[in-house]
Design a protein around this motif. Structure first.
Motif, PDB file in Angstrom:
ATOM      1  N   ASN A 197      11.258   5.153  -6.641  1.00  0.00           N
ATOM      2  CA  ASN A 197      11.592   4.073  -5.710  1.00  0.00           C
ATOM      3  C   ASN A 197      11.057   4.332  -4.302  1.00  0.00           C
ATOM      4  OD1 ASN A 197      12.943   2.350  -7.520  1.00  0.00           O
ATOM      5  ND2 ASN A 197      14.724   3.673  -7.444  1.00  0.00           N
ATOM      6  N   SER A 198      10.710   5.575  -4.008  1.00  0.00           N
ATOM      7  CA  SER A 198      10.149   5.877  -2.691  1.00  0.00           C
ATOM      8  C   SER A 198       8.636   5.692  -2.666  1.00  0.00           C
ATOM      9  CB  SER A 198      10.492   7.312  -2.297  1.00  0.00           C
ATOM     10  OG  SER A 198       9.899   8.220  -3.208  1.00  0.00           O
ATOM     11  N   SER A 199       8.025   5.422  -3.813  1.00  0.00           N
ATOM     12  CA  SER A 199       6.564   5.351  -3.853  1.00  0.00           C
ATOM     13  C   SER A 199       6.033   4.186  -3.022  1.00  0.00           C
ATOM     14  CB  SER A 199       6.062   5.238  -5.292  1.00  0.00           C
ATOM     15  OG  SER A 199       6.344   3.978  -5.828  1.00  0.00           O
ATOM     16  N   ARG A 200       4.829   4.378  -2.558  1.00  0.00           N
ATOM     17  CA  ARG A 200       4.141   3.356  -1.786  1.00  0.00           C
ATOM     18  C   ARG A 200       3.172   2.636  -2.718  1.00  0.00           C
ATOM     19  NH1 ARG A 200       4.251   4.786   3.837  1.00  0.00           N
ATOM     20  NH2 ARG A 200       5.536   6.616   4.068  1.00  0.00           N
ATOM     21  N   LYS A 201       2.893   1.401  -2.386  1.00  0.00           N
ATOM     22  CA  LYS A 201       1.949   0.607  -3.168  1.00  0.00           C
ATOM     23  C   LYS A 201       0.753   0.275  -2.304  1.00  0.00           C
ATOM     24  CE  LYS A 201       5.707  -1.471  -5.823  1.00  0.00           C
ATOM     25  NZ  LYS A 201       6.539  -0.338  -5.578  1.00  0.00           N
ATOM     26  N   GLU A 202      -0.413   0.305  -2.919  1.00  0.00           N
ATOM     27  CA  GLU A 202      -1.631  -0.003  -2.183  1.00  0.00           C
ATOM     28  C   GLU A 202      -2.588  -0.745  -3.109  1.00  0.00           C
ATOM     29  OE1 GLU A 202      -5.060   2.874  -0.770  1.00  0.00           O
ATOM     30  OE2 GLU A 202      -3.290   3.060   0.525  1.00  0.00           O
ATOM     31  N   GLU A 203      -3.185  -1.804  -2.581  1.00  0.00           N
ATOM     32  CA  GLU A 203      -4.188  -2.554  -3.341  1.00  0.00           C
ATOM     33  C   GLU A 203      -5.526  -1.840  -3.223  1.00  0.00           C
ATOM     34  OE1 GLU A 203      -3.933  -5.424  -5.230  1.00  0.00           O
ATOM     35  OE2 GLU A 203      -1.770  -5.243  -4.941  1.00  0.00           O
ATOM     36  N   ARG A 204      -6.196  -1.656  -4.349  1.00  0.00           N
ATOM     37  CA  ARG A 204      -7.517  -1.037  -4.372  1.00  0.00           C
ATOM     38  C   ARG A 204      -8.431  -1.846  -5.276  1.00  0.00           C
ATOM     39  NH1 ARG A 204      -6.939   5.256  -4.087  1.00  0.00           N
ATOM     40  NH2 ARG A 204      -5.969   5.387  -2.041  1.00  0.00           N
ATOM     41  N   ILE A 205      -9.706  -1.775  -4.993  1.00  0.00           N
ATOM     42  CA  ILE A 205     -10.705  -2.388  -5.862  1.00  0.00           C
ATOM     43  C   ILE A 205     -11.260  -1.269  -6.742  1.00  0.00           C
ATOM     44  CG2 ILE A 205     -12.870  -3.662  -5.998  1.00  0.00           C
ATOM     45  CD1 ILE A 205     -10.575  -5.252  -4.707  1.00  0.00           C
ATOM     46  N   ILE A 206     -11.016  -1.400  -8.048  1.00  0.00           N
ATOM     47  CA  ILE A 206     -11.479  -0.396  -9.000  1.00  0.00           C
ATOM     48  C   ILE A 206     -12.335  -1.116 -10.035  1.00  0.00           C
ATOM     49  CG2 ILE A 206     -10.758   1.326 -10.707  1.00  0.00           C
ATOM     50  CD1 ILE A 206      -8.122   1.552  -9.076  1.00  0.00           C
ATOM     51  N   ASP A 207     -13.600  -0.692 -10.158  1.00  0.00           N
ATOM     52  CA  ASP A 207     -14.550  -1.337 -11.077  1.00  0.00           C
ATOM     53  C   ASP A 207     -14.632  -2.844 -10.830  1.00  0.00           C
ATOM     54  OD1 ASP A 207     -15.138   1.097 -12.309  1.00  0.00           O
ATOM     55  OD2 ASP A 207     -13.485   0.872 -13.735  1.00  0.00           O
ATOM     56  N   GLY A 208     -14.622  -3.234  -9.563  1.00  0.00           N
ATOM     57  CA  GLY A 208     -14.759  -4.635  -9.206  1.00  0.00           C
ATOM     58  C   GLY A 208     -13.510  -5.479  -9.375  1.00  0.00           C
ATOM     59  N   LYS A 209     -12.413  -4.840  -9.803  1.00  0.00           N
ATOM     60  CA  LYS A 209     -11.172  -5.583 -10.008  1.00  0.00           C
ATOM     61  C   LYS A 209     -10.099  -5.059  -9.056  1.00  0.00           C
ATOM     62  CE  LYS A 209     -11.977  -6.241 -14.937  1.00  0.00           C
ATOM     63  NZ  LYS A 209     -11.511  -5.927 -16.281  1.00  0.00           N
ATOM     64  N   SER A 210      -9.294  -5.979  -8.556  1.00  0.00           N
ATOM     65  CA  SER A 210      -8.183  -5.608  -7.688  1.00  0.00           C
ATOM     66  C   SER A 210      -7.077  -4.981  -8.542  1.00  0.00           C
ATOM     67  CB  SER A 210      -7.656  -6.832  -6.954  1.00  0.00           C
ATOM     68  OG  SER A 210      -6.576  -6.463  -6.127  1.00  0.00           O
ATOM     69  N   ASP A 211      -6.558  -3.865  -8.077  1.00  0.00           N
ATOM     70  CA  ASP A 211      -5.492  -3.193  -8.809  1.00  0.00           C
ATOM     71  C   ASP A 211      -4.537  -2.572  -7.797  1.00  0.00           C
ATOM     72  OD1 ASP A 211      -4.017  -2.258 -10.936  1.00  0.00           O
ATOM     73  OD2 ASP A 211      -5.382  -0.622 -11.433  1.00  0.00           O
ATOM     74  N   THR A 212      -3.304  -2.395  -8.202  1.00  0.00           N
ATOM     75  CA  THR A 212      -2.305  -1.761  -7.356  1.00  0.00           C
ATOM     76  C   THR A 212      -2.086  -0.336  -7.840  1.00  0.00           C
ATOM     77  OG1 THR A 212      -1.196  -3.878  -6.999  1.00  0.00           O
ATOM     78  CG2 THR A 212       0.073  -1.894  -6.527  1.00  0.00           C
ATOM     79  N   ILE A 213      -2.135   0.610  -6.897  1.00  0.00           N
ATOM     80  CA  ILE A 213      -1.781   1.987  -7.245  1.00  0.00           C
ATOM     81  C   ILE A 213      -0.451   2.315  -6.573  1.00  0.00           C
ATOM     82  CG2 ILE A 213      -4.165   2.742  -7.552  1.00  0.00           C
ATOM     83  CD1 ILE A 213      -3.821   4.227  -4.831  1.00  0.00           C
ATOM     84  N   ASN A 214       0.299   3.195  -7.180  1.00  0.00           N
ATOM     85  CA  ASN A 214       1.563   3.685  -6.627  1.00  0.00           C
ATOM     86  C   ASN A 214       1.422   5.180  -6.388  1.00  0.00           C
ATOM     87  OD1 ASN A 214       2.955   1.199  -6.780  1.00  0.00           O
ATOM     88  ND2 ASN A 214       3.272   1.520  -8.952  1.00  0.00           N
ATOM     89  N   PHE A 215       1.901   5.633  -5.233  1.00  0.00           N
ATOM     90  CA  PHE A 215       1.803   7.053  -4.918  1.00  0.00           C
ATOM     91  C   PHE A 215       2.962   7.467  -4.023  1.00  0.00           C
ATOM     92  CE2 PHE A 215      -0.446   4.655  -1.753  1.00  0.00           C
ATOM     93  CZ  PHE A 215      -0.176   5.274  -0.553  1.00  0.00           C
ATOM     94  N   ASP A 216       3.217   8.748  -3.992  1.00  0.00           N
ATOM     95  CA  ASP A 216       4.230   9.336  -3.124  1.00  0.00           C
ATOM     96  C   ASP A 216       3.603  10.443  -2.300  1.00  0.00           C
ATOM     97  OD1 ASP A 216       6.922   8.389  -3.136  1.00  0.00           O
ATOM     98  OD2 ASP A 216       7.193   9.123  -5.167  1.00  0.00           O
ATOM     99  N   TYR A 217       4.106  10.600  -1.086  1.00  0.00           N
ATOM    100  CA  TYR A 217       3.812  11.775  -0.272  1.00  0.00           C
ATOM    101  C   TYR A 217       4.932  12.781  -0.497  1.00  0.00           C
ATOM    102  CZ  TYR A 217       0.491   8.994   2.446  1.00  0.00           C
ATOM    103  OH  TYR A 217      -0.561   8.220   2.835  1.00  0.00           O
ATOM    104  N   PHE A 218       4.595  14.066  -0.448  1.00  0.00           N
ATOM    105  CA  PHE A 218       5.580  15.124  -0.636  1.00  0.00           C
ATOM    106  C   PHE A 218       5.477  16.150   0.484  1.00  0.00           C
ATOM    107  CE2 PHE A 218       4.714  13.482  -4.849  1.00  0.00           C
ATOM    108  CZ  PHE A 218       5.972  13.367  -5.401  1.00  0.00           C
ATOM    109  N   ASN A 219       6.618  16.666   0.918  1.00  0.00           N
ATOM    110  CA  ASN A 219       6.678  17.814   1.808  1.00  0.00           C
ATOM    111  C   ASN A 219       6.504  19.008   0.881  1.00  0.00           C
ATOM    112  OD1 ASN A 219       7.209  19.713   3.748  1.00  0.00           O
ATOM    113  ND2 ASN A 219       9.134  18.810   4.423  1.00  0.00           N
ATOM    114  N   SER A 220       5.415  19.748   1.032  1.00  0.00           N
ATOM    115  CA  SER A 220       5.010  20.701   0.005  1.00  0.00           C
ATOM    116  C   SER A 220       4.635  22.061   0.566  1.00  0.00           C
ATOM    117  CB  SER A 220       3.806  20.143  -0.764  1.00  0.00           C
ATOM    118  OG  SER A 220       4.095  18.868  -1.273  1.00  0.00           O
ATOM    119  N   ALA A 221       4.568  23.020  -0.347  1.00  0.00           N
ATOM    120  CA  ALA A 221       4.060  24.357  -0.048  1.00  0.00           C
ATOM    121  C   ALA A 221       3.059  24.713  -1.126  1.00  0.00           C
ATOM    122  CB  ALA A 221       5.199  25.379  -0.028  1.00  0.00           C
ATOM    123  N   GLY A 222       2.024  25.444  -0.739  1.00  0.00           N
ATOM    124  CA  GLY A 222       1.021  25.859  -1.709  1.00  0.00           C
ATOM    125  C   GLY A 222       0.503  27.245  -1.401  1.00  0.00           C
TER     126      GLY A 222
END
Length: 175
Positions: free
Chosen positions: A33-58
């Motif tokens: 539910n915290s994910s963000r949505k963004e419209e992208r053009i993929i292979d000439g078609k409009s599509d919505t991707i969902n993603f999250d940012y994380f506070n992370s360690a590596g």
């Protein structure tokens, strides 16, 4: 990522660090539910991707790169994640703004960062250090070195950095 990997290779020394990470969700996976949505053009078609940012360690290891990433599992209420957002998703549109302000993704599990076969690092991020049961989960999963990553610069002369230090002592004694 490439600059950090090159730097670690050049000094031939592992580096454990914190950073903002993100994950793009496959449409087949459950989207948080915290994910963000963004419209992208993929292979000439409009599509919505969902993603999250994380506070992370590596952990960056020479000649290997980024070995593993831990996403913080205990987030600061309102500062990093809106309470009850999973139960009331509409809160996300009313109360979030910018990267990491009330909208960090919630890590799914405690993960130790493996330096080698004998050293497993339990990397606690900031406020996670006040929760003894959470820190214990790292040890239960095999951590034999505990670290705390935090940026206490924003405390500006308050007791915050001293409290972080004292919590570190308590967690070390307990474990």
């Amino acid at each position: 990522l490439q600059e950090m990997t090159s730097f670690v290779d050049s000094i031939n020394t592992p580096i454990l660090t914190g950073f903002a990470d993100y994950e793009v969700y496959d449409k087949k996976n459950k989207i948080s539910n915290s994910s963000r949505k963004e419209e992208r053009i993929i292979d000439g078609k409009s599509d919505t991707i969902n993603f999250d940012y994380f506070n992370s360690a590596g952990l960056f290891i020479p000649k290997f790169g980024l070995s593993s990433i831990y996403h913080k599992t205990q987030l600061v209420p309102f500062g990093e994640r809106i309470p009850f957002i999973d139960a009331i998703p509409s809160l996300s549109t009313m109360l979030t703004w910018g990267v990491g302000i009330s909208s960090w993704g919630l890590g799914s599990e405690v993960l130790n960062l493996k330096l080698n076969d004998s050293i497993k690092i339990g990397t606690v991020i900031c406020i996670e250090s006040i929760y003894p049961n959470l820190v214990r989960k790292f040890v239960d999963k095999g951590a034999n070195l505990l670290t705390i990553i935090t940026n206490d610069g924003w405390y500006l002369g308050t007791p915050g950095p001293i409290q972080h230090n004292q919590f570190a002592v308590l967690r070390a004694i307990e474990n």
